[in-house]
Design an enzyme around this catalytic site. Structure first.
Site, PDB file in Angstrom:
ATOM      1  N   ARG A 243     -14.156 -12.115  -0.593  1.00 32.95           N
ATOM      2  CA  ARG A 243     -13.585 -10.789  -0.336  1.00 32.95           C
ATOM      3  C   ARG A 243     -14.503 -10.031   0.620  1.00 32.95           C
ATOM      4  NH1 ARG A 243     -11.805 -11.124  -6.033  1.00 32.95           N
ATOM      5  NH2 ARG A 243      -9.556 -11.318  -5.851  1.00 32.95           N
ATOM      6  N   ASP A 299      -1.330 -15.386  -9.066  1.00 32.51           N
ATOM      7  CA  ASP A 299      -0.418 -14.579  -9.888  1.00 32.51           C
ATOM      8  C   ASP A 299       1.028 -14.670  -9.393  1.00 32.51           C
ATOM      9  OD1 ASP A 299      -2.708 -13.787 -11.131  1.00 32.51           O
ATOM     10  OD2 ASP A 299      -2.731 -11.744 -10.349  1.00 32.51           O
ATOM     11  N   MET A 342      -4.189 -15.128 -16.375  1.00 28.14           N
ATOM     12  CA  MET A 342      -4.292 -14.231 -15.218  1.00 28.14           C
ATOM     13  C   MET A 342      -2.948 -13.561 -14.948  1.00 28.14           C
ATOM     14  SD  MET A 342      -6.931 -15.711 -12.505  1.00 28.14           S
ATOM     15  CE  MET A 342      -8.669 -15.450 -12.813  1.00 28.14           C
ATOM     16  N   TYR A 444     -10.714 -18.662 -15.440  1.00 27.37           N
ATOM     17  CA  TYR A 444     -11.362 -19.332 -14.303  1.00 27.37           C
ATOM     18  C   TYR A 444     -11.177 -20.847 -14.346  1.00 27.37           C
ATOM     19  CZ  TYR A 444     -13.326 -14.826 -13.135  1.00 27.37           C
ATOM     20  OH  TYR A 444     -13.460 -13.516 -12.779  1.00 27.37           O
ATOM     21  N   ILE A 446      -8.354 -22.242 -15.124  1.00 25.15           N
ATOM     22  CA  ILE A 446      -7.038 -22.452 -14.508  1.00 25.15           C
ATOM     23  C   ILE A 446      -7.112 -22.308 -12.994  1.00 25.15           C
ATOM     24  CG2 ILE A 446      -4.754 -21.356 -14.299  1.00 25.15           C
ATOM     25  CD1 ILE A 446      -4.859 -21.036 -17.355  1.00 25.15           C
TER      26      ILE A 446
HETATM   27  N1  LIG Z   1      -6.217  -2.357   2.912  1.00 27.39           N
HETATM   28  C1  LIG Z   1      -7.074  -3.203   3.474  1.00 27.39           C
HETATM   29  N2  LIG Z   1      -7.689  -2.876   4.624  1.00 27.39           N
HETATM   30  C2  LIG Z   1      -8.542  -3.737   5.220  1.00 27.39           C
HETATM   31  N3  LIG Z   1      -8.845  -4.943   4.712  1.00 27.39           N
HETATM   32  C3  LIG Z   1      -8.282  -5.307   3.579  1.00 27.39           C
HETATM   33  C4  LIG Z   1      -7.347  -4.475   2.892  1.00 27.39           C
HETATM   34  N4  LIG Z   1      -6.917  -5.120   1.786  1.00 27.39           N
HETATM   35  C5  LIG Z   1      -7.564  -6.306   1.788  1.00 27.39           C
HETATM   36  N5  LIG Z   1      -8.373  -6.428   2.848  1.00 27.39           N
HETATM   37  C6  LIG Z   1      -9.231  -7.557   3.188  1.00 27.39           C
HETATM   38  O1  LIG Z   1      -8.670  -8.755   2.648  1.00 27.39           O
HETATM   39  C7  LIG Z   1      -9.570  -9.309   1.678  1.00 27.39           C
HETATM   40  C8  LIG Z   1      -8.789  -9.975   0.572  1.00 27.39           C
HETATM   41  O2  LIG Z   1      -7.987  -9.012  -0.079  1.00 27.39           O
HETATM   42  P1  LIG Z   1      -7.915  -8.932  -1.662  1.00 27.39           P
HETATM   43  O3  LIG Z   1      -7.014  -7.805  -2.002  1.00 27.39           O
HETATM   44  O4  LIG Z   1      -9.285  -8.923  -2.233  1.00 27.39           O
HETATM   45  O5  LIG Z   1      -7.296 -10.337  -2.090  1.00 27.39           O
HETATM   46  P2  LIG Z   1      -5.835 -10.921  -1.844  1.00 27.39           P
HETATM   47  O6  LIG Z   1      -5.714 -11.257  -0.406  1.00 27.39           O
HETATM   48  O7  LIG Z   1      -5.838 -12.109  -2.728  1.00 27.39           O
HETATM   49  O8  LIG Z   1      -4.847  -9.849  -2.270  1.00 27.39           O
HETATM   50  C9  LIG Z   1     -10.403  -8.133   1.225  1.00 27.39           C
HETATM   51  O9  LIG Z   1     -11.611  -8.504   0.672  1.00 27.39           O
HETATM   52  C10 LIG Z   1     -10.581  -7.385   2.521  1.00 27.39           C
HETATM   53  O10 LIG Z   1     -11.556  -8.004   3.345  1.00 27.39           O
HETATM   54  O1  LIG Z   2     -12.608 -12.460 -10.826  1.00 25.94           O
HETATM   55  P1  LIG Z   2     -12.075 -12.220  -9.464  1.00 25.94           P
HETATM   56  O2  LIG Z   2     -12.473 -13.215  -8.455  1.00 25.94           O
HETATM   57  O3  LIG Z   2     -12.322 -10.824  -9.026  1.00 25.94           O
HETATM   58  O4  LIG Z   2     -10.489 -12.378  -9.523  1.00 25.94           O
HETATM   59  C1  LIG Z   2      -9.754 -12.015 -10.640  1.00 25.94           C
HETATM   60  C2  LIG Z   2      -8.410 -11.545 -10.231  1.00 25.94           C
HETATM   61  O5  LIG Z   2      -7.806 -12.325  -9.253  1.00 25.94           O
HETATM   62  C3  LIG Z   2      -6.484 -12.631  -9.654  1.00 25.94           C
HETATM   63  O6  LIG Z   2      -6.504 -13.964 -10.043  1.00 25.94           O
HETATM   64  C4  LIG Z   2      -5.507 -12.400  -8.531  1.00 25.94           C
HETATM   65  O7  LIG Z   2      -5.672 -13.388  -7.604  1.00 25.94           O
HETATM   66  P2  LIG Z   2      -4.584 -13.673  -6.482  1.00 25.94           P
HETATM   67  O8  LIG Z   2      -4.954 -12.843  -5.316  1.00 25.94           O
HETATM   68  O9  LIG Z   2      -4.729 -15.140  -6.237  1.00 25.94           O
HETATM   69  O10 LIG Z   2      -3.237 -13.300  -7.036  1.00 25.94           O
HETATM   70  C5  LIG Z   2      -6.153 -11.760 -10.828  1.00 25.94           C
HETATM   71  O11 LIG Z   2      -5.252 -12.330 -11.738  1.00 25.94           O
HETATM   72  C6  LIG Z   2      -7.500 -11.538 -11.395  1.00 25.94           C
HETATM   73  O12 LIG Z   2      -7.579 -10.292 -11.979  1.00 25.94           O
END
Ligand SMILES: Nc1ncnc2c1ncn2[C@@H]1O[C@H](COP(=O)(O)OP(=O)(O)O)[C@@H](O)[C@H]1O
Ligand SMILES: O=P(O)(O)OC[C@H]1O[C@](O)(COP(=O)(O)O)[C@@H](O)[C@@H]1O
Length: 526
Positions: A243, A299, A342, A444, A446
């Site tokens: 992230r 999810d 999850m 984790y 899973i």
């Molecule tokens: N609103 C946002 N603005 C800019 N970057 C974002 C935003 N949302 C997510 N990101 C970038 O994408 C990465 C992954 O998003 P995150 O929400 O953590 O997981 P996912 O892609 O699984 O939903 C973040 O750590 C960040 O770098």
């Molecule tokens: O422990 P971490 O890496 O922050 O991630 C946990 C979170 O990621 C998730 O698995 C969501 O992940 P996804 O972006 O793959 O849907 C949630 O169910 C959970 O709360």
């Protein structure tokens, strides 16, 4: 589509569609200027159906409408967001007009696959999959996506492509949390680029967006065929998922510096939201990069597409754990097995795993609010009837019982632990009558399992079609299955929200029936 044709005909005349005035589910109005006759200028209105006329905020007239010019109604449909891809193709992306892409006119390179497999059938580059396929639907009012009304473009191999494969330098990045199948996607993208298109430079960007913003601190690795050969046999991501680190201007600078012109973004709605920002930044600079997203979410909370890769594997692993909990609970007098799964905002894993295991008596998901006293009453009733029971609970369920009132550093709500709360509450409740719980939190475990074969097939299809989409010149799009056909959609649509379990879907209703859950816990009246 009808509107599209209509507008294209008008475009052939000296009429200019200056902008869309407004659009609702029922109509779209466009302002036209110029025209052969003075009457051709004005505001044109397109309706999606005759009944919609009743919903209009102003009367429809078929003649001149005062100073606003001509107001005209037709029975045609407005072109929805799903098919508005002109701004998502590198040949037409500076063009603000809505519409589809005339690929034969702009994709001039012969796909190398034509030489390799002369008998292969290539798709007609305008093949569309309809978003809504149920007629007379009882739940039509719940359709969350009028944006799919014009259909979605198929994302398969086309005979002619945008890129000259010998000029392509590609990169792939995995963002967010882990999910089964990341390695299958990395492998599939690498193999398709190398073997089908002959692309030689393919980078695995390390640490998510951090590696794109700061490649010096997070050096990429070269993805060779040998490196990726067996990686689908194990969980995780060989290039590391992470992230943070998103910085669109820096990433564009680095893409330009490294000469990367094809980029695959593997991640959930957050990643694709950021991907759309990156696409807009590249578009602003006219930096020609095909940015193609492959949505990831364990999810399964990514909107519009059928499902995410890895979800089937997660359900498989989760249902095995539920059966373990059943073994414990059913081997004990008044035993209650609890499995926390999850699912922060969407309960798909819990719902499907409960349905698949077929030994669950209560499934709790974030979408359904329940009262603790109803939970306890159900537990008492099942134990009285059978002597043991199993509960599957999504991590985001019952938050009203365990709310922390806290936010993390990124502004996200810190969820309370509903699994531990249920365990402790039920242990206290059952103690006087000699019962107990068996609590399992396999989250984790899973997330880290290797992909199951059927899910791997889905990964390979997504990876191949992501590559074909990029080679056809699209950018700012994501690929995914729509009625089991892989399509592309503008990435900004992926970022429009999270997919949730709908209480009146046949999947949730089926789960309620299989678990034999009482009305108070089913949420069907919500
Ligand atoms: N609103 C946002 N603005 C800019 N970057 C974002 C935003 N949302 C997510 N990101 C970038 O994408 C990465 C992954 O998003 P995150 O929400 O953590 O997981 P996912 O892609 O699984 O939903 C973040 O750590 C960040 O770098
Ligand atoms: O422990 P971490 O890496 O922050 O991630 C946990 C979170 O990621 C998730 O698995 C969501 O992940 P996804 O972006 O793959 O849907 C949630 O169910 C959970 O709360």
């Amino acid at each position: 589509m009808a509107l599209f044709l209509h507008l294209r005909q008008l475009e052939a005349q000296p009429v200019h569609i200056s902008h869309k005035v407004c659009e609702t589910r029922h109509f779209a109005a466009f302002k036209l200027t110029g025209g052969r006759k003075p009457t051709e200028a004005g505001i044109y209105l397109w309706l999606t159906g005759r009944a919609a006329a009743r919903a209009l905020p102003f009367p429809i007239r078929s003649k001149r409408a005062g100073s606003r010019g001509l107001l005209r109604a037709t029975g045609a449909m407005s072109l929805s967001e799903s098919a508005n891809l002109r701004r998502c193709h590198l040949a037409t992306w500076q063009d603000e007009q809505p519409g589809g892409v005339d690929e034969p006119a702009v994709n001039k390179n012969l796909n190398p696959l034509v030489d390799q497999y002369p008998d292969m059938s290539f798709l007609n580059p305008s093949e569309m999959v309809m978003g809504h396929i149920i007629q007379n639907s009882t739940r039509a009012c719940e359709h969350p996506n009028p944006m799919l009304d014009s259909g979605c473009l198929r994302a398969n191999a086309a005979r002619h492509i945008f890129w000259d494969a010998s000029q392509v330098k590609a990169a792939i990045v995995t963002c967010g949390g882990l999910c089964p199948g990341l390695n299958s996607i990395i492998r599939g993208v690498t193999k398709c680029l190398r073997n089908e298109y002959g692309v030689r430079e393919i980078l695995g960007v390390s640490n998510g967006y951090n590696g794109l913003s700061d490649p010096d601190k997070n050096p990429p690795i070269s993805l060779t065929e040998e490196l990726v050969r067996d990686i689908h046999m194990k969980g995780g991501s060989i290039i590391k998922a992470a992230r943070g680190g998103f910085d669109a201007p820096k990433i564009c600078d680095n893409l330009a510096k490294q000469g990367i012109n094809v980029l695959f973004l593997v991640g959930g709605d957050g990643t694709q939201f950021a991907g759309n920002l990156l696409f807009e930044e590249a578009r602003k600079r006219n930096l020609k990069v095909s940015i193609v997203g492959i949505p990831k979410s364990i999810d399964n909370d990514v909107v519009l597409f059928d499902r995410t890769f890895g979800f089937e594997t997660a359900v498989d692993a989760a249902s095995q754990v539920i059966r373990n909990a059943w073994v414990e609970a059913s081997s004990c007098n008044r035993g209650v097995g609890i499995v926390k799964l999850m699912g922060r905002d969407s309960g798909f894993v819990a719902m499907h795993a409960a349905t698949a295991a077929d030994v669950v008596d209560l499934c709790m998901i974030p979408e359904v609010t329940v009262d603790l006293k109803d939970v306890l009453a159900h537990v008492d009733a099942v134990l009285a009837a059978r002597g043991y029971m199993v509960i599957a609970v999504a991590e985001g369920a019952g938050q009203e019982m365990v709310s922390t009132g806290k936010k993390d550093a990124t502004g996200h709500t810190v969820y309370g632990d509903i699994g531990v709360h249920l365990r402790d509450t039920l242990n206290a409740h059952l103690k006087p009558s000699g019962g107990r719980t068996f609590y399992i939190d396999p989250s984790y475990i899973i997330r880290s399992v290797p992909i199951i074969p059927n899910d791997h097939i889905y990964c390979v299809r997504l990876a191949n079609d992501a590559v074909h989409t990029a080679m056809r010149g699209y950018s700012g799009v994501c690929v995914g299955a729509m009625h089991n056909v892989i399509c592309m959609l503008p990435s900004k649509l992926m970022a429009s929200g999270k997919k949730k379990v709908r209480q009146h879907s046949s999947s949730w209703q089926g789960c309620v029936q299989i678990c034999n859950m009482p009305r108070a816990l089913a949420g069907l009246s919500e």
